[in-house]
Design an enzyme around this catalytic site. Structure first.
Site, PDB file in Angstrom:
ATOM      1  N   LYS A  74      49.778 -25.297   8.680  1.00 57.34           N
ATOM      2  CA  LYS A  74      49.143 -26.192   7.708  1.00 57.34           C
ATOM      3  C   LYS A  74      50.217 -26.983   6.965  1.00 57.34           C
ATOM      4  O   LYS A  74      51.282 -26.429   6.627  1.00 57.34           O
ATOM      5  CB  LYS A  74      48.307 -25.350   6.733  1.00 57.34           C
ATOM      6  CG  LYS A  74      47.432 -26.152   5.789  1.00 57.34           C
ATOM      7  CD  LYS A  74      46.521 -25.224   4.970  1.00 57.34           C
ATOM      8  CE  LYS A  74      45.619 -25.989   4.025  1.00 57.34           C
ATOM      9  NZ  LYS A  74      44.704 -25.094   3.272  1.00 57.34           N
ATOM     10  N   SER A 149      39.914 -26.124   3.358  1.00 59.12           N
ATOM     11  CA  SER A 149      40.814 -27.243   3.549  1.00 59.12           C
ATOM     12  C   SER A 149      41.712 -27.118   4.778  1.00 59.12           C
ATOM     13  O   SER A 149      42.326 -28.108   5.172  1.00 59.12           O
ATOM     14  CB  SER A 149      41.700 -27.403   2.306  1.00 59.12           C
ATOM     15  OG  SER A 149      42.493 -26.250   2.099  1.00 59.12           O
ATOM     16  N   SER A 173      39.612 -21.545   2.081  1.00 63.65           N
ATOM     17  CA  SER A 173      40.107 -22.563   3.012  1.00 63.65           C
ATOM     18  C   SER A 173      40.568 -22.077   4.378  1.00 63.65           C
ATOM     19  O   SER A 173      40.805 -22.903   5.258  1.00 63.65           O
ATOM     20  CB  SER A 173      41.224 -23.364   2.364  1.00 63.65           C
ATOM     21  OG  SER A 173      40.658 -24.317   1.517  1.00 63.65           O
TER      22      SER A 173
HETATM   23  N1  GLN Z   1      37.199 -25.603  -1.414  1.00 62.58           N
HETATM   24  C1  GLN Z   1      37.934 -24.872  -2.387  1.00 62.58           C
HETATM   25  C2  GLN Z   1      38.608 -25.826  -3.338  1.00 62.58           C
HETATM   26  O1  GLN Z   1      38.431 -26.976  -3.160  1.00 62.58           O
HETATM   27  C3  GLN Z   1      38.936 -23.981  -1.749  1.00 62.58           C
HETATM   28  C4  GLN Z   1      40.154 -24.687  -1.282  1.00 62.58           C
HETATM   29  C5  GLN Z   1      41.157 -23.753  -0.684  1.00 62.58           C
HETATM   30  O2  GLN Z   1      40.875 -22.582  -0.414  1.00 62.58           O
HETATM   31  N2  GLN Z   1      42.361 -24.247  -0.529  1.00 62.58           N
HETATM   32  O3  GLN Z   1      39.299 -25.465  -4.224  1.00 62.58           O
END
Ligand code: GLN
EC number: 6.3.5.7
Length: 451
Positions: A74, A149, A173
């Site tokens: 990532k 994400s 994510s």
């Molecule tokens: N969707 C969640 C957020 O926007 C989790 C994001 C993540 O786990 N990086 O914070």
């Protein structure tokens, strides 16, 4: 441990490390323009690494646990000489000057880093649509979001572009895109894996973890990346025991009524089907109630805003690229503004302190429920991934996270494993366990994968 020795795995497939890599490079070349899973691919360096590993194998020298495995990372994890952009314009031209601890460990075990994957800008999202470099398509359900994400990592695995991928999970994510793309994803116990070299979204929630197509890939990656790191004071002194072997027979599996109630019916049916299959193998289903489901998203997002605001103060345009407020997308800007507002001294009692109190309540409630069962099983995401380009209100986007943020609020391990599909769209089963019971989850995943 029942992990696959990669050298054997390559031999079993009749492949050398170079041939294994070649296969992935071809697939990336054929598919990445459409899918946009990788933002950067460094084929030449990877080929050199693979040749060097093959030479070592040929001369009978020892190789590491990941010898020949091809790994996507990532874009918010530091890899030396790779573009660590966090899919943002802010860090568009930022090159990693060192390896994050997880990357160093992967390289020490002869894993081959092939490239950097797409994601929501600074990991703030659940769809991978907020990337400065455009969205990623879902290889398992083309035309839909891959989730986020870590959507690029999940899509890369789902499209067969690498053996393993790393993601980061702050509120889901890793698990969310794993669920939407029909692959496996694992968020370790908080502190089990070093965060050194990860760009923070919210450091009290963030954990790095693996995505893979099978359980052996997940456990092999966890085995390599977990463990105490003097460079990250939040890591735990001892690694979780990953060698647990438990049959489903006699396993006490909690099913939380409220988790199913907030979930779309068609997804519930798939989950019930999987739970039924586990019961047929002798698992004991224990019905549970969780009183704080409505508190989870507000608590998570308040803390996320505050920690993210503080983490972004270093992006002021002096050391790293652009000043973040000048070039970021609307979701990142919303979090910075909200975080700055909530962080004002006179308001902290009203919002942040209350959020911390709510976090303790949620943690106590979920660990209380877990004290009576071996694990909790249920849906990973309460709704199906939307069509790419469909406009969602922020609250609609946040609603994807209601079942995943709990594990981050509480610091417990949680994973997603494919459970079936709704009209061809993958649906994941989430498993959550007590802190340190990462191995228990792995063992259940192995059993569930063979049902
Ligand atoms: N969707 C969640 C957020 O926007 C989790 C994001 C993540 O786990 N990086 O914070």
């Amino acid at each position: 441990m029942e992990t696959v020795d990669k050298v054997d795995m390559i031999k079993n497939h009749g492949l050398t490390a170079s041939e294994n890599l070649e296969k992935f490079l071809k697939r990336i070349e054929a598919k990445n323009d459409d899918i946009n899973a990788f933002l950067e691919v460094r084929g030449e360096e990877a080929i050199k690494r693979a040749e060097e590993i093959d030479a070592r194998i040929a001369s009978g020298k020892e190789t590491g646990k990941l010898a020949g495995l091809v790994i996507g990372v990532k874009s918010n994890i530091n890899v030396e000489d790779f573009n660590v952009s966090a899919a943002s314009k802010t860090l568009e031209n930022y090159t990693g000057s060192y390896d994050a601890t997880v990357i160093r460990r992967i390289k020490e075990e002869d894993g081959i880093i092939i490239g950097m994957t797409n994601m929501d800008e600074f990991a703030a999202g659940s769809s991978t649509e907020t990337s400065f470099f455009g969205p990623t398509d879902n290889p398992a359900a083309p035309g839909r979001i891959p989730g986020g994400s870590s959507g690029g990592s999940a899509a890369a695995v789902a499209a067969g572009m690498c053996d393993l991928a790393l993601g980061s999970d702050t509120g889901g994510s890793i698990r969310n895109p794993a669920s939407h793309c029909g692959v496996m994803g694992f968020k370790p116990t908080y502190g089990a894996v070093s965060r050194q070299g990860l760009l923070d979204l919210a450091m009290s929630f963030d954990q790095i973890g693996p995505l893979a197509a099978d359980v052996s890939g997940i456990s092999l990656a966890l085995d390599v990346i977990s463990g105490y790191d003097p460079a990250d004071p939040t890591t735990l002194d001892s690694s979780p025991d990953l060698e647990v072997e438990r049959e489903l027979k006699g396993l006490r599996v909690g099913v939380v009524r409220e988790f199913l109630e907030v979930t779309d019916e068609a997804i519930d049916e798939v989950i019930q089907g999987k739970l039924g299959a586990m019961e047929d193998e002798g698992a004991e289903i224990v019905e549970l109630e969780f009183g704080y489901i409505d508190l989870c998203l507000p608590t998570y997002y308040l803390i996320n805003y505050v920690e993210f605001f503080s983490a972004t103060r270093k992006y002021d345009g002096r050391k790293y690229g652009h000043r973040i407020e000048d070039v970021c997308g609307p979701e990142v800007l919303r979090r910075i503004h909200m975080g700055s507002y909530i962080s004002q001294k006179e308001l902290s009692g009203k919002y942040y302190k209350r959020a911390l109190q709510a976090r303790s309540l949620i943690r106590r409630e979920i660990t209380g429920l877990l004290s009576n069962v071996d694990m909790i099983a249920g849906p990973t995401v309460p709704k199906l991934p939307h069509t790419l380009g469909e406009e969602l209100e922020p609250m609609e986007m946040y609603a994807y996270d209601v079942l995943t943020v709990i594990a981050n609020l509480a610091g417990i391990p949680a994973a997603s494993i494919p459970a079936g599909d709704v009209g061809g769209v993958p649906v994941g089963l989430q498993l959550q366990a007590k802190p340190g019971d990462d191995g228990m989850i792995l063992s259940a995943m192995r059993e569930i994968a063979s049902l």
